[in-house]
Design an enzyme around this catalytic site. Structure first.
Site, PDB file in Angstrom:
ATOM      1  N   ASP A   1     -16.729   5.995  14.308  1.00  0.00           N
ATOM      2  CA  ASP A   1     -15.495   5.939  13.524  1.00  0.00           C
ATOM      3  C   ASP A   1     -15.008   4.496  13.374  1.00  0.00           C
ATOM      4  OD1 ASP A   1     -13.147   6.296  12.204  1.00  0.00           O
ATOM      5  OD2 ASP A   1     -12.328   7.802  13.557  1.00  0.00           O
TER       6      ASP A   1
ATOM      7  N   SER B   1     -12.979   2.163  10.364  1.00  0.00           N
ATOM      8  CA  SER B   1     -12.268   2.273   9.086  1.00  0.00           C
ATOM      9  C   SER B   1     -13.030   1.611   7.945  1.00  0.00           C
ATOM     10  CB  SER B   1     -10.894   1.633   9.209  1.00  0.00           C
ATOM     11  OG  SER B   1     -10.257   1.634   7.961  1.00  0.00           O
TER      12      SER B   1
ATOM     13  N   GLU C   1       0.835  -1.208   0.000  1.00  0.00           N
ATOM     14  CA  GLU C   1       0.000   0.000   0.000  1.00  0.00           C
ATOM     15  C   GLU C   1       0.872   1.261   0.000  1.00  0.00           C
ATOM     16  OE1 GLU C   1      -1.454   1.862   3.417  1.00  0.00           O
ATOM     17  OE2 GLU C   1      -1.127   0.141   4.731  1.00  0.00           O
TER      18      GLU C   1
ATOM     19  N   ASP D   1     -11.579   0.145   5.797  1.00  0.00           N
ATOM     20  CA  ASP D   1     -10.844  -1.102   5.524  1.00  0.00           C
ATOM     21  C   ASP D   1     -11.716  -2.324   5.805  1.00  0.00           C
ATOM     22  OD1 ASP D   1      -8.657   0.501   5.042  1.00  0.00           O
ATOM     23  OD2 ASP D   1      -7.481  -0.181   6.774  1.00  0.00           O
TER      24      ASP D   1
ATOM     25  N   VAL E   1      -5.500   0.518   2.986  1.00  0.00           N
ATOM     26  CA  VAL E   1      -5.706  -0.928   2.838  1.00  0.00           C
ATOM     27  C   VAL E   1      -6.954  -1.194   1.991  1.00  0.00           C
ATOM     28  CG1 VAL E   1      -6.343  -3.024   4.122  1.00  0.00           C
ATOM     29  CG2 VAL E   1      -4.475  -1.566   4.946  1.00  0.00           C
TER      30      VAL E   1
ATOM     31  N   LYS F   1      -4.816  10.979   1.158  1.00  0.00           N
ATOM     32  CA  LYS F   1      -5.016   9.575   1.546  1.00  0.00           C
ATOM     33  C   LYS F   1      -6.354   9.120   0.961  1.00  0.00           C
ATOM     34  CE  LYS F   1      -6.355   7.399   5.962  1.00  0.00           C
ATOM     35  NZ  LYS F   1      -6.361   7.580   7.433  1.00  0.00           N
TER      36      LYS F   1
ATOM     37  N   LYS G   1      -3.750  -1.676  15.358  1.00  0.00           N
ATOM     38  CA  LYS G   1      -3.046  -0.925  16.399  1.00  0.00           C
ATOM     39  C   LYS G   1      -3.850  -0.844  17.677  1.00  0.00           C
ATOM     40  CE  LYS G   1      -0.082   1.632  13.645  1.00  0.00           C
ATOM     41  NZ  LYS G   1      -0.687   1.274  12.362  1.00  0.00           N
TER      42      LYS G   1
HETATM   43  N1  PSU Z   1      -1.646   1.397  10.052  1.00  0.00           N
HETATM   44  C1  PSU Z   1      -0.324   1.717   9.978  1.00  0.00           C
HETATM   45  N2  PSU Z   1       0.100   2.674   9.131  1.00  0.00           N
HETATM   46  C2  PSU Z   1      -0.779   3.280   8.299  1.00  0.00           C
HETATM   47  C3  PSU Z   1      -2.159   2.901   8.349  1.00  0.00           C
HETATM   48  C4  PSU Z   1      -2.566   1.967   9.223  1.00  0.00           C
HETATM   49  O1  PSU Z   1       0.489   1.158  10.689  1.00  0.00           O
HETATM   50  O2  PSU Z   1      -0.345   4.132   7.544  1.00  0.00           O
HETATM   51  C5  PSU Z   1      -3.085   3.450   7.305  1.00  0.00           C
HETATM   52  C6  PSU Z   1      -3.451   2.298   6.335  1.00  0.00           C
HETATM   53  O3  PSU Z   1      -3.350   2.778   5.017  1.00  0.00           O
HETATM   54  C7  PSU Z   1      -4.895   1.988   6.698  1.00  0.00           C
HETATM   55  C8  PSU Z   1      -5.376   3.372   7.060  1.00  0.00           C
HETATM   56  O4  PSU Z   1      -5.630   1.429   5.632  1.00  0.00           O
HETATM   57  O5  PSU Z   1      -4.300   3.912   7.836  1.00  0.00           O
HETATM   58  C9  PSU Z   1      -6.663   3.363   7.860  1.00  0.00           C
HETATM   59  O6  PSU Z   1      -7.084   4.679   8.029  1.00  0.00           O
HETATM   60  P1  PSU Z   1      -8.553   4.986   8.577  1.00  0.00           P
HETATM   61  O7  PSU Z   1      -8.542   4.537  10.011  1.00  0.00           O
HETATM   62  O8  PSU Z   1      -8.732   6.480   8.439  1.00  0.00           O
HETATM   63  O9  PSU Z   1      -9.487   4.203   7.707  1.00  0.00           O
HETATM   64 MN    MN Z   2     -11.987   6.764  10.288  1.00  0.00          MN
END
Ligand code: PSU
Ligand code: MN
Length: 302
Positions: A137, A139, A25, A141, A105, A85, A158
């Site tokens: 909130d 993701s 990614e 993903d 992702v 992003k 995480k």
């Molecule tokens: N985890 C990491 N580094 C990152 C991300 C997640 O260790 O850069 C990024 C990935 O691209 C993941 C995105 O898909 O954050 C998720 O963001 P959000 O929670 O806004 O959907």
């Molecule tokens: Mn989000």
């Protein structure tokens, strides 16, 4: 109308010949790792795959084209330009404008699948955020992984997220979760999360077997391979707990919301651990690339 998808010659040759390919990614490069070291890291990730006999397909959107496999100049653009992003909902807007961006992702899985790449290595997945019962909130993903038959190797999600709730959502969405040599879901910087998994696999060929069965079942859901770091490589748990609590406090205090939350928490934790979390982050991606290469190699042999 055809999909504006551009597959690099190296990736399309490998796919045509049935040789192993692993997707990477680009949000991790643009937003997950600090400049200027992010470019060197992105190059190392690709080199690590080549050294394992696997062709890297770094995924991004450039000038209105979905890209699978970037040239070095294109990798440099993602690492040094202020690109947005991009998750799934952003793709139509950026394509319509002929724009560029780094893929999460979710968007990486979608593009990799369209390019015919079956295995994907990342750091950590997005998931359900703490306090999601009021903020909503979660993701994109998770939803995307319920719609794309990709196999993604990650070190879990995480500890900034609600890990239990994330696993519940993955179950609801029908996403297969396999512990790679473990029955516990990792929490990215730490090996442990206290969450037990139903299924454990020992090696790449075992994952490839599950992929083959998914195909026979004609399922369009992802397989998440949860790959923890060895104990001696994880972040110091006390330092981790202190940095996490402070980063979450600052996020709330500053009223950070939406797609800014994940990059904010990541960079604050890097600052608070004086770079230790970053070193662990890089080891995590390397550890996931190693496993993804094994899976892609076993898949190519099937
Ligand atoms: N985890 C990491 N580094 C990152 C991300 C997640 O260790 O850069 C990024 C990935 O691209 C993941 C995105 O898909 O954050 C998720 O963001 P959000 O929670 O806004 O959907
Ligand atoms: Mn989000």
């Amino acid at each position: 109308m055809s999909l504006p998808l551009s597959i690099s010659p190296e990736v399309s040759d490998a796919l045509a010949a049935g040789r192993p390919v692993v997707a990477l990614e680009s949000t991790i490069i643009s937003h997950g790792l600090p400049r200027p070291d992010n470019l060197a890291a992105a190059r190392r990730f690709e080199q690590q795959l080549r050294d394992a006999g696997v062709v890297p397909a770094t995924i991004a959107v450039l000038d209105g084209q979905l890209k699978a496999g970037l040239s070095d100049a294109e990798l440099e653009r993602i690492a040094s330009e202020d690109v947005p992003k991009l998750s799934m909902r952003d793709l139509p807007v950026v394509l319509a404008r002929g724009g560029s961006g780094a893929t999460t992702v979710a968007a990486t899985s979608f593009i990799a699948d369209h390019a015919g790449v079956r295995v994907f290595a990342t750091g950590g997945l997005g998931g359900v955020h703490r306090g999601a019962d009021t903020s909503f909130d979660e993701s994109n993903d998770l939803k995307a992984l319920s719609e794309v038959p990709i196999t993604v190797v990650s070190a879990g999600v995480k500890s900034v997220l609600d890990i239990g709730a994330t696993l519940e959502r993955l179950e609801t969405l029908g996403v297969t979760v396999l512990g790679y040599g473990t029955d516990e879901f990792p929490s990215f910087w730490l090996r442990s999360s206290g969450e037990t998994l139903d299924w454990t696999v020992p090696d790449g060929p075992a994952v490839a077997g599950v992929m083959e069965a998914r195909e026979q079942l004609e399922l369009c859901t992802a397989i998440v391979v949860a790959n923890p770091l060895p104990f001696d490589q994880q972040l110091d748990p006390d330092l981790h707990d202190r940095a996490l609590a402070e980063a979450l406090r600052r996020c709330e205090e500053k009223g950070i919301e939406g797609k800014e939350v994940t990059p904010f928490l990541l960079s604050t934790i890097v600052e608070l651990t004086e770079g230790d979390s970053l070193a662990v982050n890089l080891r995590i991606v390397e550890n996931n690339i190693r496993v993804a290469a094994e899976i892609a190699t076993a898949w190519a042999e099937l």
